[in-house]
Design a protein around this motif. Structure first.
Motif, PDB file in Angstrom:
ATOM      1  N   ILE A   1     -81.512  37.198  -8.156  1.00 47.62           N
ATOM      2  CA  ILE A   1     -82.147  36.435  -9.235  1.00 47.62           C
ATOM      3  C   ILE A   1     -83.543  35.948  -8.859  1.00 47.62           C
ATOM      4  O   ILE A   1     -84.248  35.396  -9.705  1.00 47.62           O
ATOM      5  N   ARG A   2     -83.954  36.152  -7.603  1.00 47.04           N
ATOM      6  CA  ARG A   2     -85.293  35.729  -7.176  1.00 47.04           C
ATOM      7  C   ARG A   2     -86.087  36.947  -6.707  1.00 47.04           C
ATOM      8  O   ARG A   2     -85.628  37.677  -5.838  1.00 47.04           O
ATOM      9  N   PRO A   3     -87.276  37.186  -7.282  1.00 41.07           N
ATOM     10  CA  PRO A   3     -88.100  38.330  -6.858  1.00 41.07           C
ATOM     11  C   PRO A   3     -88.825  38.031  -5.541  1.00 41.07           C
ATOM     12  O   PRO A   3     -89.889  37.412  -5.516  1.00 41.07           O
ATOM     13  N   SER A   4     -88.218  38.460  -4.429  1.00 43.27           N
ATOM     14  CA  SER A   4     -88.795  38.226  -3.109  1.00 43.27           C
ATOM     15  C   SER A   4     -89.854  39.269  -2.779  1.00 43.27           C
ATOM     16  O   SER A   4     -89.876  40.370  -3.339  1.00 43.27           O
ATOM     17  N   LEU A   5     -90.699  38.910  -1.832  1.00 39.12           N
ATOM     18  CA  LEU A   5     -91.701  39.839  -1.313  1.00 39.12           C
ATOM     19  C   LEU A   5     -91.007  40.841  -0.398  1.00 39.12           C
ATOM     20  O   LEU A   5     -90.463  40.478   0.638  1.00 39.12           O
ATOM     21  N   VAL A   6     -91.029  42.115  -0.791  1.00 37.55           N
ATOM     22  CA  VAL A   6     -90.362  43.182  -0.043  1.00 37.55           C
ATOM     23  C   VAL A   6     -91.414  44.208   0.372  1.00 37.55           C
ATOM     24  O   VAL A   6     -92.099  44.770  -0.479  1.00 37.55           O
ATOM     25  N   HIS A   7     -91.548  44.436   1.668  1.00 35.42           N
ATOM     26  CA  HIS A   7     -92.521  45.400   2.190  1.00 35.42           C
ATOM     27  C   HIS A   7     -92.053  46.825   1.934  1.00 35.42           C
ATOM     28  O   HIS A   7     -92.820  47.694   1.510  1.00 35.42           O
ATOM     29  N   PHE A   8     -90.822  47.129   2.227  1.00 32.43           N
ATOM     30  CA  PHE A   8     -90.120  48.397   2.017  1.00 32.43           C
ATOM     31  C   PHE A   8     -90.655  49.560   2.853  1.00 32.43           C
ATOM     32  O   PHE A   8     -90.355  50.704   2.582  1.00 32.43           O
ATOM     33  N   ASP A   9     -91.433  49.265   3.885  1.00 35.45           N
ATOM     34  CA  ASP A   9     -91.878  50.334   4.789  1.00 35.45           C
ATOM     35  C   ASP A   9     -92.015  49.760   6.203  1.00 35.45           C
ATOM     36  O   ASP A   9     -92.974  50.048   6.915  1.00 35.45           O
ATOM     37  N   LEU A  10     -91.027  48.945   6.594  1.00 34.84           N
ATOM     38  CA  LEU A  10     -91.108  48.209   7.851  1.00 34.84           C
ATOM     39  C   LEU A  10     -90.508  48.984   9.019  1.00 34.84           C
ATOM     40  O   LEU A  10     -89.821  48.410   9.862  1.00 34.84           O
ATOM     41  N   TRP A  11     -90.786  50.269   9.090  1.00 33.15           N
ATOM     42  CA  TRP A  11     -90.388  51.009  10.285  1.00 33.15           C
ATOM     43  C   TRP A  11     -91.392  50.686  11.399  1.00 33.15           C
ATOM     44  O   TRP A  11     -92.431  50.073  11.179  1.00 33.15           O
ATOM     45  N   GLN A  12     -91.066  51.092  12.628  1.00 33.69           N
ATOM     46  CA  GLN A  12     -91.865  50.647  13.762  1.00 33.69           C
ATOM     47  C   GLN A  12     -93.302  51.166  13.749  1.00 33.69           C
ATOM     48  O   GLN A  12     -94.175  50.571  14.391  1.00 33.69           O
TER      49      GLN A  12
END
Length: 327
Positions: free
Chosen positions: A203-214
């Motif tokens: 229910i909360r739109p969080s900040l998501v990077h979605f490319d946090l590989w090393q």
């Protein structure tokens, strides 16, 4: 990217040629052209210029908007490891074209020094990394769920609506580019839709990077004193479920066994992370989305046969496993 393109960007900032000590292309990215620029006064910048006529996936339109949004939103929560935007221009018809100039972060990509890390360094980095990601997930989007670029339409009022548009778009791309998938598109769509009810828990739109590989995490310091120096390449970000980031923080691995990361995350995250059946189901949804992207993007990027074969070998079985978990 041509030298002239970088020169035009620097000129828009009032930088003359004789002020530039070095101008070095950076490799490793797959979309934008990236150049590291060091000036005689000590300023150290990274210049990103998108392709002029991109042929990519639907969500990749106006990626610079996502990246600029990420750096602005993450600046305070990132604790000094987020690049600062120096200048940005979104219009390709501007004097210097579309571009992003940001401060360079110190360090080398984590994936290039993994074998050099003592166990103690690796554990402390995982904990520090978890703490950074937990703080980023405390940032809430101002206008809804989805990509701030509006590449797939305006932000949605629910996470289920936003994520459905994201998966529908990549499946449409797979059809348009005739990408090889392990199952028919409509079968995949049906499995994803059948599991989408768990998305209503977000229910909360969080900040998501979605490319946090090393490869997108920079590490500084000498053995025994390693620290994270930067979290970069925020162009794939969206406002959504923070659980989605665990797909890349433990890329091809099991986030439930990443003890140091989870310990650091628990110390800073706004909500406790419990691997309930619904969270595991959501993880399989996000794995499916990432793997569909990875399989489909090889076509518009013109990947060579070796890359295509390796991607198929590594990703197709994992997509099958994620879909199997949902079904």
């Amino acid at each position: 990217m041509s030298v002239d393109a970088v020169t035009a960007v620097l000129a828009s900032l009032g930088i003359e040629d004789d002020e530039v000590i070095s101008c070095r292309p950076l490799t490793g990215g797959t979309y934008n052209a990236v150049t590291r620029v060091v000036l005689e006064d000590g300023r150290d910048w990274v210049v990103k210029i998108p392709p002029t006529h991109p042929e990519g996936l639907s969500y990749e339109r106006r990626l610079l908007v996502n990246e600029i949004t990420f750096y602005g939103a993450a600046a305070e929560a990132g604790g000094g490891v987020i690049p600062q935007v120096v200048r940005s221009e979104l219009s390709p018809t501007g004097a210097a074209g579309a571009h992003l100039v940001m401060t360079a972060c110190p360090g080398r990509p984590w994936n290039t020094i993994g074998e050099e890390l003592p166990d103690g360094d690796a554990r402390s980095l995982r904990a520090e990394f978890g703490g950074i990601v937990g703080r980023l997930h405390g940032v809430t989007g101002p206008g809804g769920f989805g990509y701030p670029s509006h590449a797939l339409g305006p932000l949605a009022s629910t996470w289920r609506a936003a994520f459905t548009s994201m998966t529908d778009a990549v499946l449409a791309d797979a059809v348009a580019f005739d990408a090889r998938l392990p199952y028919p598109v409509e079968e995949i769509r049906s499995v994803l839709a059948g599991a989408s009810d768990v998305l209503d828990e977000v229910i909360r739109p969080s900040l998501v990077h979605f490319d946090l590989w090393q490869g997108n995490v920079l590490v500084t310091g000498e053995p025994g004193a390693r620290r994270i120096g930067g979290v970069i390449d925020g162009e794939r970000m969206f406002w959504g479920d923070p659980v989605a980031d665990l797909v890349s923080t433990s890329l091809f691995g099991d986030p439930e066994t990443d003890r140091e990361f989870l310990s650091g995350y628990a110390a800073t995250a706004p909500e406790p992370l419990v691997f309930s059946p619904s969270v595991r189901r959501r993880l399989d949804l996000y794995r499916s989305y990432l793997y569909l992207i990875m399989l489909t993007e090889t076509v518009p990027r013109g990947s060579g046969p070796d890359v295509v074969d390796l991607t198929w070998k590594e990703v197709a079985p994992r997509l099958g496993a994620a879909l199997g978990g949902l079904a």
